[in-house]
Motif scaffolding. Structure first.
Motif, PDB file in Angstrom:
ATOM      1  N   LEU A 177       0.833  -1.203   0.000  1.00 62.20           N
ATOM      2  CA  LEU A 177       0.000   0.000   0.000  1.00 62.20           C
ATOM      3  C   LEU A 177       0.868   1.254   0.000  1.00 62.20           C
ATOM      4  O   LEU A 177       1.742   1.405   0.856  1.00 62.20           O
ATOM      5  N   PHE A 178       0.602   2.150  -0.953  1.00 67.41           N
ATOM      6  CA  PHE A 178       1.419   3.353  -1.117  1.00 67.41           C
ATOM      7  C   PHE A 178       0.669   4.643  -0.831  1.00 67.41           C
ATOM      8  O   PHE A 178       1.286   5.678  -0.575  1.00 67.41           O
ATOM      9  N   GLY A 179      -0.660   4.644  -0.929  1.00 69.19           N
ATOM     10  CA  GLY A 179      -1.406   5.881  -0.762  1.00 69.19           C
ATOM     11  C   GLY A 179      -2.873   5.656  -1.035  1.00 69.19           C
ATOM     12  O   GLY A 179      -3.339   4.511  -1.107  1.00 69.19           O
ATOM     13  N   ILE A 180      -3.592   6.753  -1.201  1.00 63.86           N
ATOM     14  CA  ILE A 180      -5.035   6.678  -1.421  1.00 63.86           C
ATOM     15  C   ILE A 180      -5.461   7.816  -2.347  1.00 63.86           C
ATOM     16  O   ILE A 180      -4.856   8.885  -2.353  1.00 63.86           O
ATOM     17  N   THR A 181      -6.500   7.565  -3.151  1.00 65.17           N
ATOM     18  CA  THR A 181      -7.039   8.606  -4.022  1.00 65.17           C
ATOM     19  C   THR A 181      -8.432   9.007  -3.549  1.00 65.17           C
ATOM     20  O   THR A 181      -9.180   8.161  -3.047  1.00 65.17           O
ATOM     21  N   PRO A 182      -8.802  10.271  -3.685  1.00 64.00           N
ATOM     22  CA  PRO A 182     -10.174  10.686  -3.364  1.00 64.00           C
ATOM     23  C   PRO A 182     -11.157  10.391  -4.491  1.00 64.00           C
ATOM     24  O   PRO A 182     -12.362  10.592  -4.329  1.00 64.00           O
ATOM     25  N   MET A 183     -10.667   9.905  -5.618  1.00 64.56           N
ATOM     26  CA  MET A 183     -11.464   9.767  -6.837  1.00 64.56           C
ATOM     27  C   MET A 183     -12.209   8.435  -6.870  1.00 64.56           C
ATOM     28  O   MET A 183     -11.599   7.380  -7.035  1.00 64.56           O
ATOM     29  N   PRO A 184     -13.537   8.427  -6.723  1.00 63.97           N
ATOM     30  CA  PRO A 184     -14.291   7.174  -6.854  1.00 63.97           C
ATOM     31  C   PRO A 184     -14.119   6.573  -8.247  1.00 63.97           C
ATOM     32  O   PRO A 184     -14.147   7.286  -9.251  1.00 63.97           O
ATOM     33  N   ILE A 185     -13.919   5.262  -8.292  1.00 64.25           N
ATOM     34  CA  ILE A 185     -13.739   4.580  -9.578  1.00 64.25           C
ATOM     35  C   ILE A 185     -14.796   3.516  -9.812  1.00 64.25           C
ATOM     36  O   ILE A 185     -14.842   2.919 -10.886  1.00 64.25           O
ATOM     37  N   TYR A 186     -15.647   3.285  -8.811  1.00 61.99           N
ATOM     38  CA  TYR A 186     -16.731   2.307  -8.925  1.00 61.99           C
ATOM     39  C   TYR A 186     -17.859   2.747  -8.010  1.00 61.99           C
ATOM     40  O   TYR A 186     -17.641   2.980  -6.818  1.00 61.99           O
ATOM     41  N   ASP A 187     -19.053   2.909  -8.570  1.00 63.18           N
ATOM     42  CA  ASP A 187     -20.175   3.384  -7.761  1.00 63.18           C
ATOM     43  C   ASP A 187     -21.490   2.896  -8.362  1.00 63.18           C
ATOM     44  O   ASP A 187     -21.958   3.444  -9.370  1.00 63.18           O
ATOM     45  N   PRO A 188     -22.103   1.849  -7.784  1.00 63.03           N
ATOM     46  CA  PRO A 188     -23.387   1.365  -8.310  1.00 63.03           C
ATOM     47  C   PRO A 188     -24.478   2.424  -8.291  1.00 63.03           C
ATOM     48  O   PRO A 188     -25.415   2.360  -9.096  1.00 63.03           O
ATOM     49  N   ALA A 189     -24.370   3.418  -7.394  1.00 57.35           N
ATOM     50  CA  ALA A 189     -25.380   4.480  -7.338  1.00 57.35           C
ATOM     51  C   ALA A 189     -25.164   5.537  -8.416  1.00 57.35           C
ATOM     52  O   ALA A 189     -26.071   6.329  -8.693  1.00 57.35           O
ATOM     53  N   GLN A 190     -23.970   5.580  -9.008  1.00 57.89           N
ATOM     54  CA  GLN A 190     -23.640   6.485 -10.109  1.00 57.89           C
ATOM     55  C   GLN A 190     -23.986   7.936  -9.783  1.00 57.89           C
ATOM     56  O   GLN A 190     -24.647   8.624 -10.541  1.00 57.89           O
ATOM     57  N   ARG A 191     -23.474   8.391  -8.649  1.00 55.46           N
ATOM     58  CA  ARG A 191     -23.806   9.731  -8.169  1.00 55.46           C
ATOM     59  C   ARG A 191     -23.027  10.846  -8.857  1.00 55.46           C
ATOM     60  O   ARG A 191     -23.493  11.968  -8.933  1.00 55.46           O
TER      61      ARG A 191
END
Length: 294
Positions: A209-223
């Motif tokens: 593990l190196f870090g984290i992104t704030p960018m959603p890449i999968y969302d069934p609700a498609q908000r």
């Protein structure tokens, strides 16, 4: 150089597996990409799913609607017809912000040091050391300087496997954990072998593990707007450019996501495999020009 013939085999009554090569390479990936796209374009009745992987692909079909050997002969004909074609791809390069060495993935990885090769440090420390960098800052610079090629999406919904666009001898190599973790924060940036990934959801995992992104890449609700067309953002053939951000920028981007206002920076590009092989250092830098400077 001529390519080796693809090895085909049937799996049960409903699957046809194609092994393009025994090792991952962009050449092998492009063969699979061309064939699966050509097969999809035929719109043969009875094909249920086409799943592309790093150096192989699998076709699921209804044997009552499509004779297995008719499918096999169609693929062999497509394979023969594609030999000698130039390997180009109309795709997109996507900027993905990353908060490297963030507190959430750091807390997680420290909880599982008993499963790690080097329990005395962090995953970034270990990755830097075994790749010959002076410290984690040098490793992060190498990790984020060059674009990554999405070679497949899967394992869990929406998870992209990525291959760094550098010469093979310069690939960042980090083994997986000795034993997998039982927890990984969603949207964590991982690395195992020569492959990077973004964990699309929270769950178990064995990549460093190196870090984290704030960018959603999968969302069934498609908000979010960029997920309206498909709940799974990444597609095989996408090119990813990581952008390091600090805690303040990460928090700001998370707020944009919460308000439904976040949109990633994306530019349409034509990727030419021959140009990359001719200039593996300069060509990837050329591809990412045009993304907004921050």
């Amino acid at each position: 150089m001529a390519s080796n013939p693809i090895r085909y085999s049937f799996g049960g009554d409903e699957h046809l597996f194609a092994e393009i090569d025994r090792e991952m390479s962009l050449q092998a990936f492009f063969r699979g990409l061309k064939l699966t796209r050509a097969l999809e374009a035929l719109q043969l009745p009875g094909i249920l799913d086409i799943c592309l992987a790093n150096a192989s692909f699998q076709v699921r079909f209804n044997p009552d609607a499509l004779d297995p050997y008719v499918l096999l002969e169609q693929l062999k004909a497509l394979e023969a017809g594609s030999s000698g074609e130039a390997d180009t791809l109309e795709t997109r390069i996507i900027e993905v912000p990353v908060f490297y060495n963030d507190p959430w993935t750091h807390e997680t990885l420290m909880r599982f040091r008993d499963r790690h090769q080097a329990p005395e440090g962090s995953d970034l420390d270990y990755a830097a050391e075994i790749n010959g960098f002076a410290d984690s800052a040098e490793f992060i610079a190498a990790h984020s300087n060059t674009p990554w090629f999405v070679s497949m999406v899967g394992f869990v919904s929406g998870l992209p496997f990525m291959y760094q666009m550098v010469e093979r001898q310069k690939q960042l190599q980090v083994p997986k954990y000795l034993r997998p973790r039982t927890d990984t924060p969603g949207l964590s940036l991982g690395h195992g072998g020569c492959f990077g990934c973004i964990y699309s959801v929270r769950g178990a995992g064995g990549y460093q593990l190196f870090g984290i992104t704030p960018m959603p890449i999968y969302d069934p609700a498609q908000r979010l707007g960029y997920l309206k067309q498909d709940m799974v953002f990444f597609k095989a053939g996408d090119i990813v450019q990581f952008r390091p951000v600090d805690r303040a920028a990460y928090d700001t981007l998370c707020e944009e996501v919460q308000r439904g206002e976040f949109t990633p920076e994306i530019r349409e590009v034509t990727f030419a495999l021959a140009d990359f092989l001719d200039d593996p250092q300069g060509y990837p830098q050329q591809l990412k020009r045009g993304l907004y400077d921050h």
